[in-house]
Enzyme design. Structure first.
Site, PDB file in Angstrom:
ATOM      1  N   ARG A 151      28.781  62.196  60.395  1.00 46.28           N
ATOM      2  CA  ARG A 151      29.734  63.205  60.688  1.00 46.28           C
ATOM      3  C   ARG A 151      30.855  63.601  59.659  1.00 46.28           C
ATOM      4  O   ARG A 151      31.067  62.629  58.684  1.00 46.28           O
ATOM      5  CB  ARG A 151      30.483  62.675  62.069  1.00 46.28           C
ATOM      6  CG  ARG A 151      29.681  62.367  63.121  1.00 46.28           C
ATOM      7  CD  ARG A 151      30.583  61.565  64.314  1.00 46.28           C
ATOM      8  NE  ARG A 151      29.688  61.293  65.315  1.00 46.28           N
ATOM      9  CZ  ARG A 151      29.229  60.056  65.468  1.00 46.28           C
ATOM     10  NH1 ARG A 151      29.346  59.111  64.626  1.00 46.28           N
ATOM     11  NH2 ARG A 151      28.149  59.886  66.622  1.00 46.28           N
ATOM     12  N   LYS A 175      32.627  56.709  65.322  1.00 43.25           N
ATOM     13  CA  LYS A 175      33.445  56.933  66.743  1.00 43.25           C
ATOM     14  C   LYS A 175      33.594  55.422  67.059  1.00 43.25           C
ATOM     15  O   LYS A 175      32.855  54.494  67.349  1.00 43.25           O
ATOM     16  CB  LYS A 175      32.498  57.810  67.745  1.00 43.25           C
ATOM     17  CG  LYS A 175      32.667  59.239  67.396  1.00 43.25           C
ATOM     18  CD  LYS A 175      32.052  59.926  68.597  1.00 43.25           C
ATOM     19  CE  LYS A 175      32.216  61.465  68.186  1.00 43.25           C
ATOM     20  NZ  LYS A 175      31.495  62.206  69.229  1.00 43.25           N
ATOM     21  N   HIS A 248      28.053  70.025  60.856  1.00 43.92           N
ATOM     22  CA  HIS A 248      27.346  69.448  61.884  1.00 43.92           C
ATOM     23  C   HIS A 248      26.009  70.117  61.853  1.00 43.92           C
ATOM     24  O   HIS A 248      24.897  68.989  62.306  1.00 43.92           O
ATOM     25  CB  HIS A 248      27.895  69.561  63.323  1.00 43.92           C
ATOM     26  CG  HIS A 248      27.819  68.512  64.011  1.00 43.92           C
ATOM     27  ND1 HIS A 248      28.708  67.340  63.867  1.00 43.92           N
ATOM     28  CD2 HIS A 248      27.030  68.319  65.165  1.00 43.92           C
ATOM     29  CE1 HIS A 248      28.366  66.530  64.738  1.00 43.92           C
ATOM     30  NE2 HIS A 248      27.519  66.933  65.555  1.00 43.92           N
ATOM     31  N   ARG A 251      23.980  67.617  59.920  1.00 39.73           N
ATOM     32  CA  ARG A 251      23.465  66.292  60.670  1.00 39.73           C
ATOM     33  C   ARG A 251      22.493  66.514  61.637  1.00 39.73           C
ATOM     34  O   ARG A 251      21.428  65.823  61.834  1.00 39.73           O
ATOM     35  CB  ARG A 251      24.997  66.139  61.801  1.00 39.73           C
ATOM     36  CG  ARG A 251      24.721  64.773  62.501  1.00 39.73           C
ATOM     37  CD  ARG A 251      26.065  64.414  63.160  1.00 39.73           C
ATOM     38  NE  ARG A 251      25.940  63.616  64.194  1.00 39.73           N
ATOM     39  CZ  ARG A 251      26.096  62.285  63.898  1.00 39.73           C
ATOM     40  NH1 ARG A 251      25.683  61.702  62.816  1.00 39.73           N
ATOM     41  NH2 ARG A 251      25.898  61.557  65.145  1.00 39.73           N
ATOM     42  N   HIS A 274      24.435  57.048  67.192  1.00 36.52           N
ATOM     43  CA  HIS A 274      24.703  57.388  68.751  1.00 36.52           C
ATOM     44  C   HIS A 274      24.595  56.060  69.600  1.00 36.52           C
ATOM     45  O   HIS A 274      23.850  55.122  69.414  1.00 36.52           O
ATOM     46  CB  HIS A 274      23.342  58.238  69.258  1.00 36.52           C
ATOM     47  CG  HIS A 274      23.588  59.561  68.577  1.00 36.52           C
ATOM     48  ND1 HIS A 274      22.428  60.414  68.544  1.00 36.52           N
ATOM     49  CD2 HIS A 274      24.451  60.325  68.271  1.00 36.52           C
ATOM     50  CE1 HIS A 274      22.765  61.697  68.248  1.00 36.52           C
ATOM     51  NE2 HIS A 274      24.074  61.395  68.059  1.00 36.52           N
TER      52      HIS A 274
END
Length: 302
Positions: A151, A175, A248, A251, A274
């Protein structure tokens, strides 16, 4: 609205998102906006406390959002934000019921992620040429984004020591502060070496020379997420690509190209960072679309 209590509860919830959940600044701001919007609706309709919100009141809020022609994804996000707030208030024993938990969320629009074909990526790389320090920085930036699928927020926070040239990996904090190692290929390694050994040293002299951040702006300070997007937009125009390309999309391209070339879905999930495999599975739909296009364009009886 009982502002003093409500405002205190909301403030504590936002603090919870920042500290316990480790959510990004962007995500926290999104929660805050959604909560503010609902509080404005409460005030307008004379609902004076979060403890007074009923299921019927939530239904009227949903109707209000639809009347304003909000997209389904936006409505879902707003309701999810409020659901999280009310869940937190239940955890803190301020509420006994989460009225938002009973609310039906509109099905999100099933848009496939946009990506560049491999030929378009080559065209984009051609635009990232030049021997000036900033040219070398931009080339290293593009190579790394495409090589790793990370990201933009992850890329902007990288430090020089996060790159391990010996084994060819980059250490990424994603994240929720989840950490992962991503392999980087020879093209990215070469571009990064040239940038760090030559260009970055010169760019750093323009600043205070103290930052450990990998990518620097022209003043010698850390390169922001916004600047990365600006750099990409500028280079896309130079490449004369007839589309708007966001970071993005690189990505998405990374994931799509891996799957198109036979990579295992769970490996791609790990590389992208993820949490759930279902998030990664959308790229299998992209590859199916790609297979259909190839079939239609090349089979004599398609």
């Amino acid at each position: 609205m009982n502002q003093s209590k409500d405002e205190q509860w909301i403030k504590e919830f936002i603090r919870f998102l920042q500290v316990e959940k480790n959510y990004s600044v962007h995500t926290v701001k999104s929660y805050q906006r959604d909560i503010d919007d609902f509080c404005h609706f409460m005030k307008k309709h004379e609902c004076f406390s979060l403890t007074e919100v009923t299921y019927l009141f939530v239904r009227s809020y949903l109707t209000y959002l639809h009347e304003l022609a909000y997209a389904r994804n936006s409505v879902s996000r707003k309701i999810s934000s409020m659901r999280s707030l009310f869940h937190y208030l239940m955890r803190e024993e301020i509420l006994t019921t989460n009225v938002f938990a009973e609310t039906y969320l509109p099905k999100k629009a099933g848009r496939l992620p946009t990506f560049l074909y491999e030929e378009e990526m080559l065209q984009l790389f051609d635009a990232f040429q030049g021997e000036k320090p900033l040219d070398k920085r931009d080339r290293a930036l593009l190579e790394l984004l495409y090589a790793t699928g990370m990201r933009v927020s992850e890329c902007s926070h990288l430090e020089v020591e996060d790159i391990d040239f010996h084994i060819g990996t980059v250490f990424v904090t994603g994240k929720g502060r989840k950490e992962r190692y991503i392999p980087i290929g020879s093209f990215a390694v070469d571009a990064l070496k040239e940038y760090i050994d030559d260009a970055r040293v010169n760019i750093l002299k323009k600043g205070n020379g103290e930052t450990k951040r990998l990518f620097l702006n022209y003043r010698g300070g850390p390169l922001s997420e916004r600047s990365i997007r600006t750099i990409l937009s500028k280079r896309v125009k130079e490449a004369s690509l007839h589309q708007h390309v966001r970071p993005h999309d690189l990505r998405h391209s990374f994931a799509t190209h891996l799957l198109n070339n036979g990579a295992d879905l769970r490996v791609v999930q790990e590389l992208l960072g993820h949490e759930n495999l279902s998030t990664t599975q959308i790229y299998t739909h992209v590859t199916k679309e790609r297979l259909r296009d190839v079939y239609k364009n090349h089979h004599p009886r398609a």
